[in-house]
Design a protein around this motif. Structure first.
Motif, mmCIF file in Angstrom:
data_model
loop_
_atom_site.group_PDB
_atom_site.id
_atom_site.type_symbol
_atom_site.label_atom_id
_atom_site.label_comp_id
_atom_site.label_asym_id
_atom_site.label_seq_id
_atom_site.Cartn_x
_atom_site.Cartn_y
_atom_site.Cartn_z
ATOM 1 N N LEU A 83 0.475 -0.779 -0.108
ATOM 2 C CA LEU A 83 0.001 0.184 -0.011
ATOM 3 C C LEU A 83 0.537 1.765 0.399
ATOM 4 C CD1 LEU A 83 -2.661 -1.161 2.801
ATOM 5 C CD2 LEU A 83 -3.202 -0.196 0.112
ATOM 6 N N GLY A 84 0.902 1.920 -1.410
ATOM 7 C CA GLY A 84 1.320 2.993 -1.037
ATOM 8 C C GLY A 84 1.527 3.753 -2.841
ATOM 9 N N ILE A 107 -1.709 -3.176 -3.533
ATOM 10 C CA ILE A 107 -3.212 -2.228 -3.789
ATOM 11 C C ILE A 107 -3.653 -1.378 -4.120
ATOM 12 C CG2 ILE A 107 -5.047 -2.943 -2.007
ATOM 13 C CD1 ILE A 107 -3.261 -5.353 -1.142
ATOM 14 N N ASN A 108 -5.065 -1.649 -4.684
ATOM 15 C CA ASN A 108 -5.135 -0.490 -4.854
ATOM 16 C C ASN A 108 -5.680 0.392 -3.903
ATOM 17 O OD1 ASN A 108 -7.036 2.127 -5.522
ATOM 18 N ND2 ASN A 108 -8.047 0.854 -6.803
ATOM 19 N N HIS A 109 -5.083 1.632 -3.059
ATOM 20 C CA HIS A 109 -4.815 2.134 -1.615
ATOM 21 C C HIS A 109 -6.277 2.920 -1.981
ATOM 22 C CE1 HIS A 109 -2.695 5.629 -3.373
ATOM 23 N NE2 HIS A 109 -1.715 4.854 -3.612
ATOM 24 N N ARG A 110 -6.773 3.396 -3.104
ATOM 25 C CA ARG A 110 -8.582 4.393 -2.717
ATOM 26 C C ARG A 110 -9.606 3.133 -2.571
ATOM 27 N NH1 ARG A 110 -7.635 8.511 -7.964
ATOM 28 N NH2 ARG A 110 -9.659 9.344 -6.903
ATOM 29 N N LEU A 111 -9.515 2.059 -2.805
ATOM 30 C CA LEU A 111 -10.597 1.135 -2.397
ATOM 31 C C LEU A 111 -10.675 1.702 -0.944
ATOM 32 C CD1 LEU A 111 -8.977 -2.285 -3.354
ATOM 33 C CD2 LEU A 111 -10.892 -0.455 -4.897
ATOM 34 N N ALA A 132 3.767 6.215 5.568
ATOM 35 C CA ALA A 132 3.382 6.396 6.230
ATOM 36 C C ALA A 132 1.276 7.061 6.371
ATOM 37 C CB ALA A 132 4.025 7.646 6.843
ATOM 38 N N ASP A 133 0.830 7.475 4.724
ATOM 39 C CA ASP A 133 -0.145 7.985 4.784
ATOM 40 C C ASP A 133 -1.145 6.827 4.973
ATOM 41 O OD1 ASP A 133 0.801 10.702 4.329
ATOM 42 O OD2 ASP A 133 1.057 10.506 2.203
ATOM 43 N N GLY A 146 6.538 -0.557 7.039
ATOM 44 C CA GLY A 146 7.314 0.445 6.793
ATOM 45 C C GLY A 146 7.488 0.935 5.659
ATOM 46 N N LEU A 147 7.067 0.376 4.930
ATOM 47 C CA LEU A 147 7.311 0.861 3.248
ATOM 48 C C LEU A 147 8.685 2.433 3.283
ATOM 49 C CD1 LEU A 147 7.312 0.245 0.536
ATOM 50 C CD2 LEU A 147 5.414 1.457 -0.093
ATOM 51 N N ASP A 148 8.122 3.616 3.845
ATOM 52 C CA ASP A 148 8.790 4.879 4.237
ATOM 53 C C ASP A 148 9.637 4.431 4.900
ATOM 54 O OD1 ASP A 148 6.826 3.824 6.004
ATOM 55 O OD2 ASP A 148 6.701 6.550 6.436
ATOM 56 N N ARG A 149 10.680 4.082 5.614
ATOM 57 C CA ARG A 149 11.711 3.309 6.724
ATOM 58 C C ARG A 149 11.916 1.434 6.230
ATOM 59 N NH1 ARG A 149 7.120 3.456 10.976
ATOM 60 N NH2 ARG A 149 8.137 1.611 11.229
ATOM 61 N N LEU A 150 12.050 1.570 4.882
ATOM 62 C CA LEU A 150 12.647 0.422 3.942
ATOM 63 C C LEU A 150 14.383 0.509 4.074
ATOM 64 C CD1 LEU A 150 11.078 -1.374 2.130
ATOM 65 C CD2 LEU A 150 12.670 -0.151 0.313
#
Length: 520
Positions: A83-84, A107-111, A132-133, A146-150
Protein backbone atom coordinates in the motif's frame (compact mmCIF):
# COMPACT_ATOMS: atom_id res chain seq x y z
CA UNK A 1 -20.62 -19.15 -33.19
CA UNK A 2 -17.80 -18.40 -35.57
CA UNK A 3 -14.18 -18.62 -34.62
CA UNK A 4 -10.75 -18.04 -36.10
CA UNK A 5 -7.58 -19.31 -34.44
CA UNK A 6 -3.96 -18.69 -35.31
CA UNK A 7 -1.14 -21.17 -34.83
CA UNK A 8 -1.23 -24.95 -34.76
CA UNK A 9 0.63 -25.47 -31.49
CA UNK A 10 -1.31 -26.20 -28.37
CA UNK A 11 -1.32 -23.60 -25.63
CA UNK A 12 0.57 -25.94 -23.31
CA UNK A 13 3.29 -26.49 -25.87
CA UNK A 14 3.55 -22.75 -26.50
CA UNK A 15 3.90 -22.04 -22.79
CA UNK A 16 6.47 -24.81 -22.39
CA UNK A 17 8.52 -23.34 -25.22
CA UNK A 18 8.31 -19.91 -23.60
CA UNK A 19 9.44 -21.34 -20.25
CA UNK A 20 12.52 -22.93 -21.81
CA UNK A 21 13.41 -19.78 -23.69
CA UNK A 22 16.26 -17.66 -22.35
CA UNK A 23 14.99 -14.20 -21.47
CA UNK A 24 17.65 -11.57 -22.24
CA UNK A 25 15.78 -9.15 -19.95
CA UNK A 26 16.38 -11.41 -16.91
CA UNK A 27 19.49 -13.62 -16.61
CA UNK A 28 17.95 -15.51 -13.68
CA UNK A 29 14.43 -15.78 -15.08
CA UNK A 30 13.21 -13.69 -12.11
CA UNK A 31 10.90 -10.74 -12.80
CA UNK A 32 12.70 -8.77 -10.09
CA UNK A 33 15.99 -9.19 -11.96
CA UNK A 34 15.29 -7.01 -15.01
CA UNK A 35 17.36 -3.84 -14.56
CA UNK A 36 19.51 -3.39 -17.64
CA UNK A 37 23.24 -3.77 -16.97
CA UNK A 38 24.93 -1.53 -17.86
CA UNK A 39 22.32 1.18 -18.44
CA UNK A 40 24.05 4.19 -20.08
CA UNK A 41 21.93 7.22 -19.28
CA UNK A 42 19.54 5.12 -17.24
CA UNK A 43 18.50 6.19 -13.79
CA UNK A 44 15.55 6.68 -11.47
CA UNK A 45 14.27 9.97 -10.05
CA UNK A 46 11.76 9.85 -7.21
CA UNK A 47 10.12 13.21 -7.81
CA UNK A 48 8.13 13.39 -4.57
CA UNK A 49 11.19 12.87 -2.37
CA UNK A 50 13.76 14.36 -4.77
CA UNK A 51 15.89 11.21 -4.65
CA UNK A 52 17.95 10.26 -7.69
CA UNK A 53 19.64 6.88 -8.15
CA UNK A 54 21.48 5.16 -10.96
CA UNK A 55 20.25 1.88 -12.38
CA UNK A 56 23.14 0.11 -10.64
CA UNK A 57 22.25 1.68 -7.27
CA UNK A 58 18.60 0.72 -7.71
CA UNK A 59 19.56 -2.88 -8.39
CA UNK A 60 21.83 -2.90 -5.34
CA UNK A 61 19.01 -1.67 -3.12
CA UNK A 62 16.68 -4.38 -4.45
CA UNK A 63 19.32 -7.05 -3.80
CA UNK A 64 19.99 -5.80 -0.27
CA UNK A 65 16.26 -5.70 0.50
CA UNK A 66 15.92 -9.28 -0.73
CA UNK A 67 18.68 -10.32 1.66
CA UNK A 68 17.09 -8.36 4.51
CA UNK A 69 13.68 -9.96 4.03
CA UNK A 70 15.18 -13.44 4.00
CA UNK A 71 17.14 -12.65 7.19
CA UNK A 72 13.89 -11.40 8.76
CA UNK A 73 12.40 -14.87 8.33
CA UNK A 74 10.28 -14.50 5.22
CA UNK A 75 10.21 -17.65 3.11
CA UNK A 76 9.91 -18.35 -0.57
CA UNK A 77 6.29 -18.05 -1.72
CA UNK A 78 5.19 -15.74 1.14
CA UNK A 79 2.78 -13.04 -0.03
CA UNK A 80 3.36 -9.45 1.08
CA UNK A 81 0.76 -6.79 0.27
CA UNK A 82 1.76 -3.28 -0.81
CA UNK A 83 0.00 0.00 0.00
CA UNK A 84 1.90 3.03 -1.20
CA UNK A 85 2.38 5.75 -3.76
CA UNK A 86 4.72 5.56 -6.74
CA UNK A 87 8.33 6.15 -5.86
CA UNK A 88 11.72 4.65 -5.12
CA UNK A 89 10.59 2.74 -2.02
CA UNK A 90 7.68 1.11 -3.85
CA UNK A 91 9.89 0.08 -6.78
CA UNK A 92 12.70 -1.28 -4.57
CA UNK A 93 10.20 -3.24 -2.45
CA UNK A 94 8.47 -4.66 -5.53
CA UNK A 95 11.70 -5.82 -7.18
CA UNK A 96 13.38 -6.90 -3.94
CA UNK A 97 10.52 -9.14 -2.85
CA UNK A 98 10.53 -11.02 -6.14
CA UNK A 99 14.31 -11.39 -6.07
CA UNK A 100 13.88 -13.09 -2.67
CA UNK A 101 11.24 -15.45 -4.07
CA UNK A 102 8.42 -13.61 -2.27
CA UNK A 103 5.17 -12.58 -3.94
CA UNK A 104 4.25 -8.86 -3.91
CA UNK A 105 0.54 -8.00 -3.94
CA UNK A 106 0.13 -4.32 -4.95
CA UNK A 107 -3.26 -2.97 -3.83
CA UNK A 108 -5.29 0.00 -4.98
CA UNK A 109 -5.17 2.20 -1.88
CA UNK A 110 -8.22 4.13 -3.09
CA UNK A 111 -10.44 1.14 -2.40
CA UNK A 112 -12.59 1.16 0.75
CA UNK A 113 -10.78 -0.17 3.86
CA UNK A 114 -13.12 -3.18 4.05
CA UNK A 115 -12.11 -4.16 0.49
CA UNK A 116 -8.42 -3.60 1.17
CA UNK A 117 -8.53 -5.84 4.22
CA UNK A 118 -10.51 -8.46 2.30
CA UNK A 119 -7.63 -8.59 -0.18
CA UNK A 120 -5.11 -9.07 2.65
CA UNK A 121 -7.04 -12.14 3.78
CA UNK A 122 -7.84 -13.41 0.29
CA UNK A 123 -4.21 -13.50 -0.82
CA UNK A 124 -2.97 -14.81 2.53
CA UNK A 125 -0.63 -11.87 3.07
CA UNK A 126 1.96 -12.58 5.75
CA UNK A 127 2.68 -8.85 6.07
CA UNK A 128 1.83 -5.48 4.53
CA UNK A 129 4.32 -2.93 3.21
CA UNK A 130 2.52 0.39 3.87
CA UNK A 131 3.72 3.98 3.83
CA UNK A 132 2.90 6.52 6.54
CA UNK A 133 -0.14 7.91 4.72
CA UNK A 134 -1.75 4.48 4.38
CA UNK A 135 -0.86 2.56 7.54
CA UNK A 136 -4.25 3.47 8.99
CA UNK A 137 -5.91 1.45 6.20
CA UNK A 138 -4.52 -1.79 7.65
CA UNK A 139 -6.84 -3.54 10.07
CA UNK A 140 -5.84 -5.21 13.32
CA UNK A 141 -4.05 -8.54 13.08
CA UNK A 142 -1.91 -7.71 10.02
CA UNK A 143 1.84 -7.19 10.38
CA UNK A 144 2.87 -3.79 9.02
CA UNK A 145 6.26 -3.10 7.44
CA UNK A 146 7.11 0.57 6.94
CA UNK A 147 7.43 1.25 3.23
CA UNK A 148 8.71 4.72 4.17
CA UNK A 149 11.32 3.08 6.45
CA UNK A 150 12.69 0.66 3.90
CA UNK A 151 16.28 1.31 5.00
CA UNK A 152 15.53 -0.65 8.18
CA UNK A 153 15.18 -3.83 6.11
CA UNK A 154 18.31 -3.41 3.95
CA UNK A 155 21.04 -5.97 4.60
CA UNK A 156 24.71 -4.93 4.22
CA UNK A 157 25.15 -7.15 1.17
CA UNK A 158 23.02 -8.40 -1.70
CA UNK A 159 21.94 -11.97 -2.37
CA UNK A 160 21.56 -13.43 -5.86
CA UNK A 161 17.99 -13.52 -7.16
CA UNK A 162 16.03 -16.74 -6.75
CA UNK A 163 15.73 -18.73 -9.98
CA UNK A 164 12.00 -19.52 -10.23
CA UNK A 165 10.54 -22.87 -11.20
CA UNK A 166 8.42 -22.92 -14.40
CA UNK A 167 5.05 -21.34 -13.63
CA UNK A 168 6.13 -20.04 -10.21
CA UNK A 169 4.05 -17.04 -9.10
CA UNK A 170 5.85 -13.71 -9.30
CA UNK A 171 3.05 -11.38 -8.22
CA UNK A 172 -0.68 -11.22 -7.58
CA UNK A 173 -2.67 -8.31 -9.01
CA UNK A 174 -6.29 -7.60 -8.19
CA UNK A 175 -8.69 -6.59 -10.93
CA UNK A 176 -11.40 -4.13 -10.00
CA UNK A 177 -14.74 -5.48 -11.13
CA UNK A 178 -17.89 -3.38 -11.49
CA UNK A 179 -19.64 -5.62 -8.96
CA UNK A 180 -18.43 -7.71 -6.05
CA UNK A 181 -14.96 -7.89 -4.54
CA UNK A 182 -11.84 -7.59 -6.75
CA UNK A 183 -10.43 -10.84 -8.14
CA UNK A 184 -6.87 -11.98 -7.49
CA UNK A 185 -4.81 -12.75 -10.61
CA UNK A 186 -1.65 -14.80 -9.91
CA UNK A 187 0.98 -14.06 -12.57
CA UNK A 188 4.11 -16.12 -13.20
CA UNK A 189 7.70 -14.98 -13.67
CA UNK A 190 8.04 -16.64 -17.07
CA UNK A 191 4.71 -15.33 -18.36
CA UNK A 192 5.46 -11.73 -17.42
CA UNK A 193 8.99 -11.98 -18.80
CA UNK A 194 7.54 -13.18 -22.11
CA UNK A 195 5.34 -10.08 -22.20
CA UNK A 196 8.20 -7.84 -21.15
CA UNK A 197 10.60 -9.26 -23.71
CA UNK A 198 8.02 -8.83 -26.48
CA UNK A 199 7.55 -5.18 -25.60
CA UNK A 200 11.23 -4.38 -25.09
CA UNK A 201 11.97 -5.89 -28.50
CA UNK A 202 9.77 -3.25 -30.17
CA UNK A 203 10.63 -0.30 -27.93
CA UNK A 204 12.86 2.55 -29.15
CA UNK A 205 16.54 1.60 -29.20
CA UNK A 206 17.97 4.98 -28.22
CA UNK A 207 18.34 6.10 -24.61
CA UNK A 208 14.89 7.31 -23.63
CA UNK A 209 13.67 9.63 -20.89
CA UNK A 210 10.19 9.04 -19.53
CA UNK A 211 7.70 9.57 -16.69
CA UNK A 212 5.75 6.99 -14.70
CA UNK A 213 2.56 8.59 -13.39
CA UNK A 214 0.03 5.76 -13.71
CA UNK A 215 -0.39 4.10 -10.29
CA UNK A 216 1.99 1.22 -9.68
CA UNK A 217 -0.76 -0.92 -8.16
CA UNK A 218 -2.24 -1.17 -11.67
CA UNK A 219 -0.83 -3.29 -14.51
CA UNK A 220 -0.35 -0.22 -16.72
CA UNK A 221 2.01 1.56 -14.34
CA UNK A 222 3.65 -1.59 -13.02
CA UNK A 223 4.47 -3.06 -16.41
CA UNK A 224 5.69 0.26 -17.78
CA UNK A 225 8.04 0.51 -14.80
CA UNK A 226 9.62 -2.88 -15.51
CA UNK A 227 9.78 -2.18 -19.23
CA UNK A 228 11.67 1.09 -18.69
CA UNK A 229 14.11 -0.50 -16.24
CA UNK A 230 14.69 -3.47 -18.55
CA UNK A 231 15.37 -1.14 -21.48
CA UNK A 232 17.74 1.10 -19.50
CA UNK A 233 15.66 4.27 -19.70
CA UNK A 234 15.89 7.30 -17.42
CA UNK A 235 12.70 7.24 -15.33
CA UNK A 236 10.97 10.03 -13.43
CA UNK A 237 8.46 8.58 -10.96
CA UNK A 238 5.52 10.81 -9.98
CA UNK A 239 3.56 9.93 -6.82
CA UNK A 240 0.27 10.61 -8.63
CA UNK A 241 -0.85 12.05 -11.93
CA UNK A 242 -1.41 15.79 -12.12
CA UNK A 243 -1.68 17.28 -15.64
CA UNK A 244 0.12 20.54 -14.82
CA UNK A 245 3.00 18.86 -12.96
CA UNK A 246 3.22 16.19 -15.65
CA UNK A 247 3.53 18.68 -18.52
CA UNK A 248 6.09 20.77 -16.65
CA UNK A 249 8.11 17.63 -15.91
CA UNK A 250 8.05 16.56 -19.56
CA UNK A 251 9.52 19.92 -20.53
CA UNK A 252 12.04 20.11 -17.69
CA UNK A 253 13.32 16.54 -18.11
CA UNK A 254 13.13 16.68 -21.92
CA UNK A 255 11.22 13.38 -21.95
CA UNK A 256 11.19 11.39 -25.19
CA UNK A 257 8.72 8.55 -24.44
CA UNK A 258 5.36 8.82 -22.66
CA UNK A 259 2.81 6.20 -21.69
CA UNK A 260 -0.63 6.55 -20.16
CA UNK A 261 -4.35 6.13 -20.62
CA UNK A 262 -6.73 8.36 -22.62
CA UNK A 263 -8.08 10.23 -19.59
CA UNK A 264 -4.59 11.43 -18.63
CA UNK A 265 -3.98 12.95 -22.05
CA UNK A 266 -7.49 14.43 -22.20
CA UNK A 267 -6.78 16.21 -18.90
CA UNK A 268 -3.49 17.51 -20.29
CA UNK A 269 -5.28 18.91 -23.34
CA UNK A 270 -7.30 21.19 -21.06
CA UNK A 271 -4.10 23.03 -20.08
CA UNK A 272 -3.86 24.90 -23.39
CA UNK A 273 -2.26 28.07 -21.98
CA UNK A 274 0.43 26.12 -20.16
CA UNK A 275 1.13 24.03 -23.26
CA UNK A 276 1.80 27.20 -25.25
CA UNK A 277 4.47 28.20 -22.72
CA UNK A 278 6.35 24.88 -22.64
CA UNK A 279 8.82 23.27 -25.02
CA UNK A 280 7.38 19.78 -25.52
CA UNK A 281 9.17 18.98 -28.77
CA UNK A 282 11.45 16.37 -27.15
CA UNK A 283 8.63 13.77 -27.07
CA UNK A 284 8.99 11.29 -29.94
CA UNK A 285 6.73 8.40 -28.89
CA UNK A 286 3.43 8.22 -26.99
CA UNK A 287 1.90 4.86 -26.06
CA UNK A 288 -1.75 4.91 -24.93
CA UNK A 289 -3.59 1.90 -23.52
CA UNK A 290 -6.04 0.53 -20.92
CA UNK A 291 -9.03 2.25 -22.56
CA UNK A 292 -10.34 2.87 -26.11
CA UNK A 293 -8.42 5.34 -28.26
CA UNK A 294 -10.09 7.76 -30.68
CA UNK A 295 -8.74 9.66 -33.68
CA UNK A 296 -9.76 12.89 -31.98
CA UNK A 297 -7.54 12.06 -29.00
CA UNK A 298 -4.65 11.13 -31.29
CA UNK A 299 -4.99 14.52 -32.99
CA UNK A 300 -5.03 16.29 -29.64
CA UNK A 301 -1.96 14.40 -28.40
CA UNK A 302 -0.11 15.30 -31.60
CA UNK A 303 -1.03 18.95 -31.12
CA UNK A 304 0.44 18.88 -27.59
CA UNK A 305 3.57 16.93 -28.61
CA UNK A 306 4.16 17.97 -32.25
CA UNK A 307 7.10 15.62 -32.88
CA UNK A 308 5.48 12.50 -31.43
CA UNK A 309 4.07 9.41 -33.06
CA UNK A 310 1.13 7.89 -31.16
CA UNK A 311 0.74 4.14 -30.68
CA UNK A 312 -2.28 2.25 -29.39
CA UNK A 313 -1.65 -0.52 -26.87
CA UNK A 314 -3.77 -3.46 -25.74
CA UNK A 315 -3.44 -6.15 -23.13
CA UNK A 316 -5.18 -7.61 -20.11
CA UNK A 317 -4.00 -8.38 -16.60
CA UNK A 318 -5.01 -12.01 -17.14
CA UNK A 319 -3.20 -12.66 -20.44
CA UNK A 320 -0.33 -10.20 -20.55
CA UNK A 321 -0.02 -6.43 -20.88
CA UNK A 322 1.32 -6.63 -24.43
CA UNK A 323 -0.35 -8.83 -27.04
CA UNK A 324 -0.05 -6.87 -30.28
CA UNK A 325 2.96 -5.36 -32.02
CA UNK A 326 4.28 -4.46 -35.46
CA UNK A 327 3.21 -6.26 -38.63
CA UNK A 328 5.68 -9.05 -39.50
CA UNK A 329 5.84 -7.76 -43.09
CA UNK A 330 6.63 -4.22 -41.98
CA UNK A 331 3.25 -2.76 -42.98
CA UNK A 332 2.57 0.58 -41.25
CA UNK A 333 0.15 0.32 -38.33
CA UNK A 334 -3.10 2.27 -38.91
CA UNK A 335 -3.59 5.00 -36.27
CA UNK A 336 -6.40 3.29 -34.32
CA UNK A 337 -5.15 -0.27 -34.71
CA UNK A 338 -4.09 -2.27 -31.66
CA UNK A 339 -1.43 -3.92 -33.79
CA UNK A 340 -0.69 -7.39 -35.13
CA UNK A 341 -0.61 -10.40 -32.74
CA UNK A 342 2.80 -11.39 -31.42
CA UNK A 343 3.95 -14.85 -32.62
CA UNK A 344 3.03 -16.63 -29.36
CA UNK A 345 -0.45 -15.06 -29.18
CA UNK A 346 -3.29 -17.36 -30.21
CA UNK A 347 -6.74 -15.91 -30.78
CA UNK A 348 -10.23 -16.67 -31.94
CA UNK A 349 -13.22 -14.40 -32.53
CA UNK A 350 -16.61 -15.63 -31.33
CA UNK A 351 -20.24 -14.77 -32.05
CA UNK A 352 -19.50 -12.01 -34.55
CA UNK A 353 -21.17 -11.10 -37.80
CA UNK A 354 -18.12 -12.32 -39.74
CA UNK A 355 -14.98 -14.42 -39.15
CA UNK A 356 -13.09 -11.15 -38.66
CA UNK A 357 -15.19 -9.64 -35.86
CA UNK A 358 -16.36 -10.91 -32.52
CA UNK A 359 -15.55 -11.42 -28.86
CA UNK A 360 -11.83 -12.05 -28.41
CA UNK A 361 -10.67 -15.27 -26.79
CA UNK A 362 -6.92 -15.67 -26.47
CA UNK A 363 -4.12 -17.89 -25.18
CA UNK A 364 -0.63 -16.53 -24.49
CA UNK A 365 2.40 -17.67 -22.48
CA UNK A 366 1.33 -15.10 -19.85
CA UNK A 367 -2.25 -16.32 -19.39
CA UNK A 368 -3.18 -17.01 -15.79
CA UNK A 369 -3.98 -20.60 -14.85
CA UNK A 370 -6.61 -19.72 -12.26
CA UNK A 371 -8.15 -16.83 -10.36
CA UNK A 372 -7.18 -16.86 -6.70
CA UNK A 373 -9.82 -18.65 -4.58
CA UNK A 374 -12.47 -18.13 -7.30
CA UNK A 375 -13.16 -21.48 -9.03
CA UNK A 376 -16.54 -20.28 -10.33
CA UNK A 377 -14.96 -17.27 -12.07
CA UNK A 378 -12.13 -19.43 -13.38
CA UNK A 379 -14.65 -21.83 -14.93
CA UNK A 380 -16.52 -18.92 -16.52
CA UNK A 381 -13.50 -17.06 -17.95
CA UNK A 382 -11.01 -19.87 -18.71
CA UNK A 383 -11.68 -22.91 -20.91
CA UNK A 384 -8.76 -25.19 -21.85
CA UNK A 385 -6.38 -22.28 -21.41
CA UNK A 386 -8.46 -19.91 -23.55
CA UNK A 387 -9.31 -16.66 -21.79
CA UNK A 388 -12.58 -14.88 -22.59
CA UNK A 389 -11.60 -11.20 -22.68
CA UNK A 390 -15.14 -9.84 -23.11
CA UNK A 391 -13.73 -7.38 -25.66
CA UNK A 392 -15.29 -7.03 -29.11
CA UNK A 393 -12.58 -6.62 -31.74
CA UNK A 394 -12.30 -6.46 -35.52
CA UNK A 395 -9.49 -7.68 -37.79
CA UNK A 396 -8.75 -5.97 -41.11
CA UNK A 397 -7.49 -7.57 -44.32
CA UNK A 398 -3.84 -7.10 -43.26
CA UNK A 399 -4.33 -8.76 -39.88
CA UNK A 400 -4.37 -5.61 -37.75
CA UNK A 401 -6.79 -5.67 -34.82
CA UNK A 402 -9.12 -2.87 -33.67
CA UNK A 403 -11.05 -2.46 -30.42
CA UNK A 404 -14.82 -2.05 -30.87
CA UNK A 405 -16.18 -2.21 -27.32
CA UNK A 406 -16.81 -4.25 -24.21
CA UNK A 407 -19.35 -7.05 -24.44
CA UNK A 408 -20.75 -6.10 -21.03
CA UNK A 409 -21.01 -2.41 -22.05
CA UNK A 410 -22.98 -3.23 -25.20
CA UNK A 411 -26.73 -2.68 -24.95
CA UNK A 412 -29.70 -3.08 -27.28
CA UNK A 413 -31.61 0.02 -28.32
CA UNK A 414 -34.72 -0.67 -30.39
CA UNK A 415 -33.34 -4.03 -31.51
CA UNK A 416 -29.92 -2.64 -32.52
CA UNK A 417 -26.60 -3.34 -30.77
CA UNK A 418 -25.02 -0.15 -29.44
CA UNK A 419 -21.38 -0.01 -28.31
CA UNK A 420 -20.72 3.07 -26.14
CA UNK A 421 -17.16 3.32 -27.41
CA UNK A 422 -18.36 3.83 -30.98
CA UNK A 423 -20.70 6.64 -29.90
CA UNK A 424 -17.87 8.22 -27.90
CA UNK A 425 -15.61 8.19 -30.97
CA UNK A 426 -18.33 9.97 -32.94
CA UNK A 427 -18.86 12.61 -30.24
CA UNK A 428 -15.15 13.33 -29.95
CA UNK A 429 -15.04 14.10 -33.66
CA UNK A 430 -17.14 17.20 -32.91
CA UNK A 431 -14.90 20.25 -32.96
CA UNK A 432 -16.21 21.59 -29.63
CA UNK A 433 -15.86 18.38 -27.60
CA UNK A 434 -12.72 17.43 -25.75
CA UNK A 435 -13.87 14.19 -24.11
CA UNK A 436 -17.00 12.02 -24.07
CA UNK A 437 -18.43 9.05 -22.18
CA UNK A 438 -21.66 7.18 -22.95
CA UNK A 439 -23.71 4.95 -20.68
CA UNK A 440 -27.11 3.32 -21.06
CA UNK A 441 -30.37 3.76 -19.16
CA UNK A 442 -33.26 1.30 -19.28
CA UNK A 443 -36.19 2.54 -21.35
CA UNK A 444 -39.76 1.24 -21.71
CA UNK A 445 -39.86 2.01 -25.43
CA UNK A 446 -36.40 1.12 -26.75
CA UNK A 447 -35.22 -1.28 -24.05
CA UNK A 448 -32.22 0.97 -23.35
CA UNK A 449 -31.09 4.38 -24.59
CA UNK A 450 -27.66 6.07 -24.72
CA UNK A 451 -26.95 9.05 -22.47
CA UNK A 452 -23.79 11.05 -23.19
CA UNK A 453 -21.57 13.07 -20.86
CA UNK A 454 -19.19 15.48 -22.59
CA UNK A 455 -16.42 17.89 -21.67
CA UNK A 456 -16.15 20.93 -23.93
CA UNK A 457 -12.88 22.33 -25.18
CA UNK A 458 -11.51 25.24 -23.13
CA UNK A 459 -13.23 28.59 -23.80
CA UNK A 460 -16.01 26.93 -25.85
CA UNK A 461 -19.70 27.47 -25.20
CA UNK A 462 -21.27 24.14 -26.09
CA UNK A 463 -24.52 24.00 -28.05
CA UNK A 464 -26.01 20.70 -26.87
CA UNK A 465 -28.74 20.64 -29.53
CA UNK A 466 -26.16 21.18 -32.25
CA UNK A 467 -24.15 18.26 -30.87
CA UNK A 468 -27.22 16.02 -30.91
CA UNK A 469 -27.92 17.05 -34.51
CA UNK A 470 -24.30 16.21 -35.35
CA UNK A 471 -24.66 12.67 -33.99
CA UNK A 472 -27.88 12.15 -35.98
CA UNK A 473 -26.25 13.43 -39.14
CA UNK A 474 -22.90 11.62 -38.80
CA UNK A 475 -23.89 8.33 -37.15
CA UNK A 476 -26.67 5.73 -36.99
CA UNK A 477 -29.92 7.29 -35.75
CA UNK A 478 -30.59 4.42 -33.34
CA UNK A 479 -27.34 5.10 -31.40
CA UNK A 480 -27.61 8.89 -31.03
CA UNK A 481 -27.55 10.09 -27.37
CA UNK A 482 -31.06 10.87 -26.16
CA UNK A 483 -29.59 13.28 -23.63
CA UNK A 484 -26.26 15.09 -23.58
CA UNK A 485 -24.92 16.37 -20.27
CA UNK A 486 -22.00 18.80 -20.16
CA UNK A 487 -19.50 18.34 -17.31
CA UNK A 488 -16.40 20.25 -16.32
CA UNK A 489 -14.59 16.92 -16.19
CA UNK A 490 -15.49 13.24 -16.31
CA UNK A 491 -15.32 11.32 -13.02
CA UNK A 492 -12.41 8.90 -12.86
CA UNK A 493 -11.60 5.84 -10.77
CA UNK A 494 -8.40 5.07 -8.89
CA UNK A 495 -6.76 3.88 -12.12
CA UNK A 496 -7.67 7.14 -13.91
CA UNK A 497 -10.26 5.40 -16.07
CA UNK A 498 -13.68 6.95 -16.54
CA UNK A 499 -15.94 5.92 -13.64
CA UNK A 500 -18.96 4.64 -15.56
CA UNK A 501 -20.80 3.53 -12.44
CA UNK A 502 -20.83 7.13 -11.20
CA UNK A 503 -22.10 8.28 -14.61
CA UNK A 504 -24.89 5.70 -14.61
CA UNK A 505 -26.27 7.23 -11.44
CA UNK A 506 -26.26 10.69 -13.04
CA UNK A 507 -27.73 9.33 -16.29
CA UNK A 508 -30.91 8.29 -14.47
CA UNK A 509 -31.39 11.90 -13.39
CA UNK A 510 -30.71 13.19 -16.90
CA UNK A 511 -33.32 10.92 -18.53
CA UNK A 512 -36.04 11.95 -16.07
CA UNK A 513 -36.45 15.24 -17.92
CA UNK A 514 -36.94 13.68 -21.34
CA UNK A 515 -40.64 12.90 -20.90
CA UNK A 516 -40.07 9.20 -21.57
CA UNK A 517 -41.48 6.33 -19.59
CA UNK A 518 -38.05 5.20 -18.37
CA UNK A 519 -37.49 2.09 -16.31
CA UNK A 520 -34.80 3.41 -14.02
Amino acid sequence: SRAHSRGSRSCRQGVADAMRRSFPVSPSGNLGDIIKRPAPGGGYLDQANNISTSAEQLEGLAGRLAAGLVSAGFERGDRIAMLGANGLAFTVAYLGMMRAGLVPVPINHRLPPVTINHIFSDCGARAVFADADRRSFVGAGHKILGLDRLHEFLAPNEIPPVEPEPGEIAEILYTSGSTGMPKGVPLSHDGQLWALQSFVDISPTTAERTIIAAPAYHMNGLFFTTMCLAAGYHVVSMPAFNPVTYLKTVAHEQCTLLSGIPTMFALMARESRLIEQLDLTSVRDVVIGSAPLTQALIDRVCSIFPNASVRNSYGTTETGPSMFGPHPDGLPRPPLALGYPFPDVEFRLLDGGSPDEGMLETRTPATLSTYLNRPEVTAEKLVDGWYRTGDIVRRDRNGFFYFIGRLDDMFICGGENVYPGEVEKLLERHTDILEAAVVSVNDAIKGAIPIAFVVARPDVRLDVEAVKAFTLREGPAFSHPRAIVELERLPVSGTHKVDRNALKQRAADAVSGLGRDSLT
